[in-house]
Design a protein around this motif. Structure first.
Motif, mmCIF file in Angstrom:
data_model
loop_
_atom_site.group_PDB
_atom_site.id
_atom_site.type_symbol
_atom_site.label_atom_id
_atom_site.label_comp_id
_atom_site.label_asym_id
_atom_site.label_seq_id
_atom_site.Cartn_x
_atom_site.Cartn_y
_atom_site.Cartn_z
ATOM 1 N N ASP B 219 0.819 -1.212 0.000
ATOM 2 C CA ASP B 219 0.000 0.000 0.000
ATOM 3 C C ASP B 219 0.853 1.262 0.000
ATOM 4 O O ASP B 219 0.479 2.272 -0.588
ATOM 5 N N VAL B 220 1.988 1.214 0.687
ATOM 6 C CA VAL B 220 2.865 2.376 0.807
ATOM 7 C C VAL B 220 4.303 1.871 0.779
ATOM 8 O O VAL B 220 4.588 0.779 1.263
ATOM 9 N N SER B 221 5.201 2.696 0.252
ATOM 10 C CA SER B 221 6.615 2.355 0.232
ATOM 11 C C SER B 221 7.400 3.605 0.611
ATOM 12 O O SER B 221 7.142 4.683 0.066
ATOM 13 N N ALA B 222 8.339 3.478 1.545
ATOM 14 C CA ALA B 222 9.078 4.650 2.032
ATOM 15 C C ALA B 222 10.504 4.243 2.352
ATOM 16 O O ALA B 222 10.836 3.054 2.420
ATOM 17 N N THR B 223 11.362 5.239 2.554
ATOM 18 C CA THR B 223 12.761 4.959 2.885
ATOM 19 C C THR B 223 13.071 5.223 4.358
ATOM 20 O O THR B 223 14.200 5.017 4.796
ATOM 21 N N SER B 224 12.077 5.701 5.101
ATOM 22 C CA SER B 224 12.270 5.916 6.536
ATOM 23 C C SER B 224 10.900 5.995 7.197
ATOM 24 O O SER B 224 9.877 6.179 6.521
ATOM 25 N N LEU B 225 10.881 5.897 8.532
ATOM 26 C CA LEU B 225 9.596 6.011 9.241
ATOM 27 C C LEU B 225 9.058 7.437 9.183
ATOM 28 O O LEU B 225 7.842 7.653 9.203
ATOM 29 N N LEU B 226 9.956 8.426 9.114
ATOM 30 C CA LEU B 226 9.486 9.814 9.010
ATOM 31 C C LEU B 226 8.798 10.032 7.663
ATOM 32 O O LEU B 226 7.767 10.696 7.575
ATOM 33 N N GLU B 227 9.378 9.435 6.614
ATOM 34 C CA GLU B 227 8.721 9.535 5.308
ATOM 35 C C GLU B 227 7.380 8.800 5.334
ATOM 36 O O GLU B 227 6.380 9.274 4.778
ATOM 37 N N LEU B 228 7.354 7.651 5.983
ATOM 38 C CA LEU B 228 6.089 6.918 6.106
ATOM 39 C C LEU B 228 5.027 7.782 6.799
ATOM 40 O O LEU B 228 3.872 7.839 6.366
ATOM 41 N N ALA B 229 5.422 8.472 7.872
ATOM 42 C CA ALA B 229 4.473 9.333 8.596
ATOM 43 C C ALA B 229 3.916 10.406 7.652
ATOM 44 O O ALA B 229 2.708 10.667 7.641
ATOM 45 N N ARG B 230 4.784 11.016 6.845
ATOM 46 C CA ARG B 230 4.316 12.054 5.907
ATOM 47 C C ARG B 230 3.371 11.455 4.875
ATOM 48 O O ARG B 230 2.356 12.044 4.516
ATOM 49 N N MET B 231 3.703 10.259 4.394
ATOM 50 C CA MET B 231 2.856 9.643 3.364
ATOM 51 C C MET B 231 1.484 9.271 3.931
ATOM 52 O O MET B 231 0.474 9.397 3.243
#
Lengths: 250, 250
Positions: B219-231
């Motif tokens: 569902d989502v792909s990110a390079t960090s947890l902070l990026e995940l939070a923004r997404m």
């Protein structure tokens, strides 16, 4: 330095005042429907069905179910007893979450913060995990883990609940201290080999007096978690048997 | 506003760098005994025995045991393979706790704090509760609960592990998001009905490249947890099926 590695806590009555909040929540949900009742009495009636319902699971082979489910079944009985069969499903569901919105006694958040600097901390309650999570968020409890009935798939005072909490922390029972306001809980924990601390919560039952002192032998007795923290500071003379690990059979 | 109520996390590789710390701990304990070895290679050899050992429990009817016990049995094999049979019991026990002393990737503590403002958070790891507690204390992770293998009494990628984590939070699988750096973990979570988030941790295996993108739909792909939070902030357009509760049979 004593040899205790973790404190595990009873929650209803010991850390939070269930009666005041349940009475408040029941009133909040039922008053708008034109219902009037003795709200603290409603809370007492609901709570009174807790012990017998768990007993069915402990001794009569009923499969484990979360306390939320037990609370809901008991709520339906209390409403029926009061002739309130018309209360709708949405209201009943909302009302059942009253137990997720309890407030802590004034010393608890600060006491847990102080104890947390020296011990691992977890609730060892018959309440389910989501209920413990909601109480922690509401009251600022910082737990290392949520242990207790739902993890053990059994209800206190069955020994497995206390033993599995100790084992989750890789501790022997004698390296783990159960903290509670109820002598029956502490007697069962002591019988399972745990250390015990009694906290007096005389206001738990409103005008009906709660226990002001333990009726069974305990290792420590205090009137607040902050006092407990101070007492455990100066508790160097209790040697604790410490086998390195325990394995709980299931 | 999406309909996700909790994020559950893989830990080894996704939140913490196991290889660097295990190599460091092995060197710290074995160098003083005059032993020299390829320390990162020791960590790799130890980790390589993890998957087959769990498979014995998943598929061959072996009773559940904590990951600490699996790690210890595997450590004995790795030491024997290197001809290090003389390493004493005390050293082996200390060495086995290497897995309790892993350090988080740099974005994790801040990312969890940010995510915690909107979601309930728990590890959903194959590591045991005490191991998760020690990693949380070391790295400043604030969990709502410790869920995963020891609570489910089964090992990922078995569906019960993901489902019991969702159920502990009173959430349907589709209201729960599994966060991991490994496509196999996310594929199993998605098959159980959970939402999935991939976090790229290309350095997990040192010079051997880790996954830089998921090899399965997520569902989502990110390079960090902070990026995940923004997404997840700007993720309003994923309607989530939401039956109100799930009950996990055991």
């Amino acid at each position: 330095m004593n040899n205790i590695g973790a404190l595990i806590f009873d929650v209803f009555g010991t850390l939070v005042d269930w009666r005041t909040a349940v009475a408040r929540e029941v009133r909040t949900h039922l008053s708008p429907l034109g219902i009037e009742a003795d709200w603290p009495g409603f809370a007492d009636a609901w709570r009174a069905r807790y012990e017998p319902a768990m007993e069915e699971i402990r001794t009569r082979g009923m499969p484990f179910r979360k306390l939320d489910e037990i609370h809901r079944r008991n709520l339906d009985v209390v409403l029926a007893d009061l002739g309130l069969d018309d209360v709708d499903e949405t209201t009943r569901s909302a009302l059942n979450l009253a137990w997720h919105r309890l407030d802590a006694w004034p010393d608890v958040a600060a006491g847990l913060l102080e104890l947390r600097t020296r011990f691992r901390l977890a609730p060892c309650s018959n309440g389910n995990i989501s209920l413990m999570v909601d109480l922690a968020r509401r009251n600022g409890f910082l737990w290392d883990a949520i242990l207790g009935a739902e993890v053990a798939r059994a209800y206190k005072p069955q020994a497995i609940v206390y033993l599995s909490a100790a084992a989750a922390f890789d501790l022997a029972p004698g390296q783990t201290m159960m903290v509670a306001a109820h002598s029956s809980d502490l007697a069962a924990a002591a019988a399972a080999g745990l250390r015990t601390a009694f906290i007096a919560r005389p206001d738990e039952f409103g005008p009906n007096p709660g226990e002001t002192s333990a009726s069974v032998p305990v290792d420590v007795s205090a009137t607040s978690l902050l006092e407990l923290a101070r007492m455990l500071d100066s508790w160097p003379d209790h040697p604790v048997d410490s086998p390195s690990r325990v394995h709980v059979q299931r």
